[in-house]
Each structure stands twice: as C-alpha cells, then as structure tokens.
Design a protein around this motif. Structure first.
Motif, mmCIF file in Angstrom:
data_model
loop_
_atom_site.group_PDB
_atom_site.id
_atom_site.type_symbol
_atom_site.label_atom_id
_atom_site.label_comp_id
_atom_site.label_asym_id
_atom_site.label_seq_id
_atom_site.Cartn_x
_atom_site.Cartn_y
_atom_site.Cartn_z
ATOM 1 N N VAL A 1 0.819 -1.211 0.000
ATOM 2 C CA VAL A 1 0.000 0.000 0.000
ATOM 3 C C VAL A 1 0.848 1.254 0.000
ATOM 4 O O VAL A 1 0.677 2.138 -0.836
ATOM 5 N N TRP A 2 1.774 1.348 0.948
ATOM 6 C CA TRP A 2 2.500 2.610 1.108
ATOM 7 C C TRP A 2 3.723 2.708 0.223
ATOM 8 O O TRP A 2 4.115 3.788 -0.202
ATOM 9 N N TYR B 1 4.089 0.656 -2.625
ATOM 10 C CA TYR B 1 3.709 0.196 -3.969
ATOM 11 C C TYR B 1 4.626 -0.922 -4.474
ATOM 12 O O TYR B 1 4.882 -1.044 -5.654
ATOM 13 N N SER C 1 -4.618 -5.800 1.081
ATOM 14 C CA SER C 1 -3.712 -4.677 0.800
ATOM 15 C C SER C 1 -3.927 -4.125 -0.599
ATOM 16 O O SER C 1 -3.907 -2.900 -0.810
ATOM 17 N N ARG D 1 -5.038 -0.396 -1.620
ATOM 18 C CA ARG D 1 -4.274 0.396 -2.584
ATOM 19 C C ARG D 1 -5.186 0.900 -3.702
ATOM 20 O O ARG D 1 -4.980 1.994 -4.246
#
Length: 772
Positions: free
Chosen positions: A88-89, A91, A104, A108
């Motif tokens: 998510v954070w 990528y 997740s 995203r």
C-alpha cells in the motif's frame, strides 16, 4: 482414458525441471504448463511440504486451502504491517502469497483512483470462508494504524494538523487541549502511544473511553475480571502505561471487529462439515474517508455497514441430531451462562440446560463456539455496540421466547380428533408471561385459523400437524426478527453517517466490501435451503466468469488488441433453469397459489416442462429415485460445481414464507418490542387480503436481493479468495487429490489461468500513465 484429455488425446505435460523434480511456484501463472494436473500438484506440494495454505492464481485471485489449525506467526502484527507497508504505502509487490495481499491490494485500489472494491470469499461449506472473512475485515479495519507508523516518518505536519482538528472539544479547557495535542505530537514523533500516554484523568472524555485492541480482546476473553452485570455492564478500561504494548485503535474499529463474532453467535451453527458454519450470507462494507496527504493519500476508517440474507430459519426448529448437527450457537451459550446471570435474564431459565428445550435437542455444546467463555465474549461484543441494560435484557428474553415455543406440544382433542389442543398448559402459561400475551389468545391462534368467504367469517380448528407447524413458524419468525434487530443495532453503532465525527466534511466514502456467502452444499438430503444456497453460488460463478474472462475479452476486442479465444464453460443455462420464464422459481411460485397443489405436483410439473433427455438439459432423473422413500419429490440438477439431488418435501410451505394470519395478528401484541417491531414490519409489508396466509414468495424476494447485490458488485473492482477443502477428514496439511480437483473444476480456476496467460499482466489507464 485419453479421450478425456481434449482434442489432442495426449496426457498433460508435467511441470518438472531438468533433474525431474516437480516445479513448485508461488504464482501459478509461472507454471511451465497450465493444466489440471500441474495446478493440483503445485497446490499439494505447497500445502503439504511447505505448510503454506495460500497460492496466487492471478493478480486478483488467491487460493486459500483450509489448514484446519492455526499457524503461528502467519497472521502476526509483523505480517500485517509488512504487507501494508510494501503493497500500500511503498507500492511494492515482492511478497509471498497471503490473504493480506488481497486486502492490501484492495486498500491500494481506493487510494490510487478511488474505485470501490469488493472481496468475494467463496468455497464449499467447511472450506474456511468465515475465518478468511474475519482475517480480511480485521486487517482492513486497522490499516490506518499501519499507515500512522509508516507515514509519521514521512509527513508529520499533515498529521499534526489533522490531530489538532479532531481533538478540539468545546467542553474542554484550552490548557487541556494544548496538553493533549502536545502529547499526540510526541506520539506521532516516536510512533508509540503506550510509552507517552498521559494520565487517564487528563484525557478528553471521548478519548478516555477508547480502549486498545488488546484490552478489548482481554475483556472479551475474561470478562469476569470486571464483574459482569446484566443491567449495568462495565466497559473495558482505557489503556494505561502498564498495559501490554499494542497498537492504538478507536471505538469504531473495536465495534467493527467485535461485530464478526457477535453475528457468528446468532447466525452460525455446527454442521456435519463445519463446527462453525455460517448459516447466513453477509455483505460487509468498510467505509473509508480518503484524503490527499502531503506524502501519501490517507484512508481513515469511518465506519461500516452489514447486509445479511438467507438466514437458515429452519435450523431454529430442527437439525440433524444423528449427524451431530446443532442449532445456532447462541442457544448453547445461553445454557452455559452462570446461573445468577440466567436468573436475571429470566427466572425460569435458572437450572435449565440444553435438554430442557426441545429446539436444542440436547448436547452439551462444550466447544469454543458454544461454551461459557463464548457466552462472555458475546455479551462483551453486545456491550461494545451499545446493547446493554434493558435492551440486552429484551434481546435475551426474545431468545428465551423462541426456545419456549418449542416446548409447546399438541395432541388431538379427546372429544374431536380432527381438532388439536395444547397438552401442556403449564408451558403455555410460562410462554404467555414471557411474551406478554394472554394464554387464551395464544392457544386459540395456534389451534384455529380464520376462514373468510364473500359473506361470512368463521373459525376452523386445526389438526395437530398444522398447529405444530404454526408454532414452529412463529418461532422462526421471532428468531428472524431478533436477528434482523441485532444487525440493525450493529449498523447503527458502526455506520459512518452517525459515528464518524468528521462526517460533515465527507461528500463520499470510499468502500471496501467483503462478501461472505454460503458455500455450495451437497448433502445426503438436500432441501429448499440448499437449493437457494446453490442458486446463489451459480450467480456468484457467473460473476466470476464475467469478471475474469468475458470482461477481459470484451476489453481487448474494444481496444483492438489481438487475443486468442479462450474456450470456457458458461453456467448461463443453469441460471436460466432457475430464473427463466418457465424456470424452477416460476413453477414453484405458480404451485404455491394453485389449489390442491403439493410438493409432488411441483416435481411432476418440473419434469413435464423440462426434457431431461436433452443433452443440454440441467435436469436429471436417476433410476434409484423410484426406489427412494420420497420418490415423488426427488429431482436432480446438474450444477456448474456438481450434480445434486433435491428432496422437494416442504418446498411449497417454505417458499410461501408465511405466518398464519391469526398467529401474526396475535404475536404483534407482544410486550417484547424486538419481536413486536419485527413482526409488525412483516405484517405491514404484506397485502391486506382476507385470506388465511399472508406473505410473498421467499425465493422471489431472495432473487431480487441477489440481483441488487450482484449489480452493486459489478460497479466495483472485484477480488476473489477461493477457499478449498483439502480433505473430508479435517486432517491438517493433508491434501486429497480427488476432493481438491472437484473444487478446482467447480470454481473455473483453470480457465482463469488460461486467460491470465493470454492477456497482459497489468493494465493502466492512459491518463494515469501520463501522470506517472
């Protein structure tokens, strides 16, 4: 026989390396050859030798094999954080297959383009759908906590401003505001709430009531430490510096997490295949407030909603005791409650056990879902969503009323054998006191029915069987009323519109939904409930085909991209056999309104309407049907998953889904407001006709629900978790090839893999590529 291996009449190629060793891959798209054998043995190797229940099928499909035991470390905090951070954070996507990958990727998705997401958890009964859904919901509900740990190092200014806005309380002094904001700044800087928690007395009132997730769990598992009181339950205490280190959570997250075991207690039961089988389907939606941040978009959980359907009401009044099946968990939990608590709920409950109530039918219910510990967890979860005091008393009394209805017995009147009378007046008086309706009125409505002609109205006595059916119907509707009330209470305590303090700033919530649907069922005896469940799974399979195959082929054709044609089976003929103009649903509805119709006449009409001898026919008739006890009510359907034989006994009665008019008119007078309000809705939604039965077709109503549901799902980005039963003996890490292969065929996994090989692995919109 080689004729089973397609036009080539050749054995499938084996996936081995140069040394003859079987190739085992995490992503089945990396298999050198995609065929049933290679997929099956890849899953077997990973499951048995590597102890891995998850294997990636495509970008949006995860195969989850039931391990039949909890795997240490597989769902740890470190794992949750790792998948949140990298997918998510950051990528990234270099992690092994895991169910956290699906949650997740869905998160995203709403952060990247705001598209709503749906995760469909499917599989046969006993494949682990309920646990998988709970794991997904828990991961999604705590994503914002993982974000704080990651983003606090990236963007402190944005979060400092957000925290200051959120914690302003007009009733607090300015000095206390500054003190609390200063503390939160320290929290975000160091990433640890516990280490710098202010004294409890210094917290704003709202914050002071927010326990940590660990405290919630400990309160759920050992509520006796706080001294359970039915009238004034104690809420979990706030986190103190001495508490075990854990992540900070909020009340909304707590309620979302607690709602899962709560609905399980009232909606799950033990079957011959599963000790914790969901006897209803649900569509749970998590609502997120997505905002653009300095370093990264933020998605704060704002609330959740839950829609349920297809509750197996018949399990209230009957279940297969011979196969060790049980009714709903809550009944057994109630029997395991401490005697002093049982007495507070209802004085007559003290000293009672499972054998005291015929609907339970005995059994000690001493497993993790039905024991005294489970009872405490259920009460704690009810308190969390705000059901306490008098509301809790009313809810549990409604459960007792349902049980007491099962103790009413009927015998033929000695003076007239065609008329039924209640044989145990004492049990009737107890029920009268509990439900708040005079015993004379209860007795009359259960043993008589009102017949209306053009000119006259008369009371006709019922026989013993009809009276018992009326009593069971009332019990089922009372339980449905309390179950629906519980779902509404849960939604009121979790929905964003009424619980998110920044709701006035949100024009639209981004949503991630989890569909936990009853799995395909095929038992020795399959009734009306199995027919509706399997009809739902046919619709689900159609959605899978449209999402994974048809939509991709149409898109490539529209884009002008060459692509080989993928041959695949379509279950549209099965769906039309159910829903078409002369389909089963229409035929059954027609039989329900015809005079002198019966379950046998319905089956006869099926075979008269549909030619079982046609190659494309989804109807079949076995010679052994004629030898069966209920030969006139048996019919077979060739489902996409497998052939199923149904016994139509009781189909007409269940499809009418009605309470006798006299029973309904009497029951709405109940002093229990949960039962009264639920049955009043039933009464107001039915046409005011002067007939003995009121209501609409259950199957038609259910089909409309399904149409609405799947239309909504088509508007979202869909992910699939395909749950698999590895063997029929519930043996951990043992995969039976035949058992597994049947399920792989039924979910269309091979076709999805072929499509994945024939298409590009990723796709992006032009404007998104330009921005990047």
């Amino acid at each position: 026989n080689l004729k089973h291996y397609g036009p080539s009449k050749a054995l499938p190629m084996q996936c081995v390396d140069s040394h003859g060793t079987t190739v085992v891959v995490e992503d089945m798209r990396d298999l050198p050859y995609s065929n049933e054998a290679s997929i099956l043995y890849n899953l077997k190797e990973r499951y048995e030798k590597k102890g891995t229940p998850y294997t990636r099928a495509t970008n949006s499909v995860m195969v989850a094999i039931n391990p039949y035991e909890w795997i240490d470390g597989l769902y740890s905090d470190e794992k949750r954080k790792e998948y949140a951070d990298k997918i998510v954070w950051q990528y990234g996507h270099d992690l092994p297959p895991h169910i956290y990958e699906i949650s997740s990727m869905a998160m995203r998705g709403i952060l990247a383009d705001g598209t709503d997401q749906t995760i469909v958890v499917s599989g046969e009964s006993g494949s682990g759908k309920t646990v998988s859904s709970k794991i997904l919901m828990a991961h999604l509900a705590t994503f914002h906590e993982k974000k704080r740990a990651y983003v606090s190092q990236k963007s402190f200014i944005e979060h400092e401003k957000e925290v200051e806005e959120d914690l302003i309380d007009e009733n607090e002094t300015k000095s206390k505001k500054r003190k609390w904001v200063k503390v939160v700044k320290n929290v975000l800087t160091c990433g640890s709430y516990k280490a710098r928690s202010p004294p409890a007395d210094d917290l704003p009132p709202m914050i002071n009531e927010i326990p940590s997730l660990e405290i919630v769990r400990s309160a759920s598992t050992d509520i006796s430490q706080n001294g359970y009181k039915l009238s004034t339950p104690q809420r979990p205490q706030p986190t103190t510096p001495q508490s075990n280190p854990t992540e900070e959570t909020n009340l909304i997250v707590q309620r979302v997490i607690d709602s899962n075991p709560l609905l399980e207690a009232f909606g799950n039961a033990k079957t011959c295949l599963n000790d914790n089988s969901s006897r209803f389907s649900r569509y749970s939606t998590l609502q997120f407030h997505v905002e653009d941040g300095v370093a990264h978009p933020t998605a704060n959980i704002a609330g959740s909603t839950c829609h349920t359907f297809l509750l197996e009401k018949s399990r209230v009044v009957s279940h297969d005791v011979n196969n060790d099946e049980r009714t709903f968990h809550i009944f057994y939990q109630l029997m395991k409650a401490p005697e002093e608590e049982k007495e507070k709920i209802w004085k007559g409950l003290k000293g009672k056990c499972a054998e005291s109530f015929k609907y339970i039918g005995g059994g000690d219910g001493s497993d993790e879902f039905t024991n005294g510990k489970a009872w405490k967890q259920t009460i704690s979860a009810l308190n969390t969503i705000g059901v306490d005091g008098s509301e809790l008393q009313t809810l549990l009394m409604a459960v007792c009323i349902v049980l007491q209805l099962g103790n009413i017995t009927f015998i033929p009147n000695p003076e007239n054998e065609e008329e039924a009378v209640i044989s145990n007046e004492e049990e009737l008086h107890i029920l009268s006191e509990m439900i708040g309706i005079p015993s004379s009125e209860l007795s009359h409505c259960l043993t008589h029915k009102t017949m209306t002609t053009n000119r006259d109205t008369c009371q006709v006595p019922l026989k013993v069987g009809a009276s018992k059916s009326s009593c069971d119907a009332l019990a089922k509707e009372c339980y449905l009323a309390l179950f629906d009330w519980l779902v509404n209470a849960t939604n009121e305590s979790t929905c964003a519109d009424t619980n998110y303090k920044r709701a006035h700033r949100v024009s639209r919530y981004s949503c991630i939904s989890v569909l936990d649907i009853c799995g395909f069922e095929c038992f020795e005896t399959n009734g009306f409930e199995q027919l509706l469940i399997n009809h739902t799974n046919e619709r689900l399979q159609k959605t899978f085909t449209e999402t994974m195959i048809d939509a991709v082929m149409e898109e490539y054709e529209f884009e002008g991209i060459p692509m080989e044609t993928i041959e695949h089976e379509d279950n549209e003929t099965v769906i039309q056999f159910f829903e078409g103009k002369m389909g089963l649903m229409s035929l059954l509805n027609e039989e329900c309104i015809l005079p002198r119709s019966s379950d046998a006449s319905f089956v006869k009409k099926i075979y008269a309407t549909h030619d079982k001898n046609l190659p494309s026919s989804k109807l079949f008739f076995e010679k052994n049907f004629q030898l069966a006890k209920h030969s006139k009510t048996l019919f077979g359907i060739r489902h996409f998953a497998k052939d199923v034989t149904y016994d139509a006994t009781g189909f007409l009665m269940k499809n009418k889904d009605t309470l006798p008019f006299d029973v309904l008119s009497c029951a709405v007078k109940s002093t229990n407001h949960i039962i009264r309000s639920g049955l009043s809705l039933h009464e107001s939604s039915t046409p005011k006709k002067k007939i003995s039965l009121v209501g609409t077709s259950l199957w038609s109503s259910f089909e409309r629900q399904m149409t609405t549901l799947f239309t909504q799902i088509k508007r979202t980005r869909v992910w699939f978790v395909r749950c698999i039963i590895p063997n029929n003996n519930k043996q951990p890490f043992s995969l039976d090839l035949k058992c597994t292969l049947t399920q792989l065929r039924s979910v269309g996994l091979l076709t999805a893999l072929k499509m994945s090989h024939a298409s590009f692995p990723n796709k992006q919109a032009f404007d998104h590529i330009l921005r990047r």
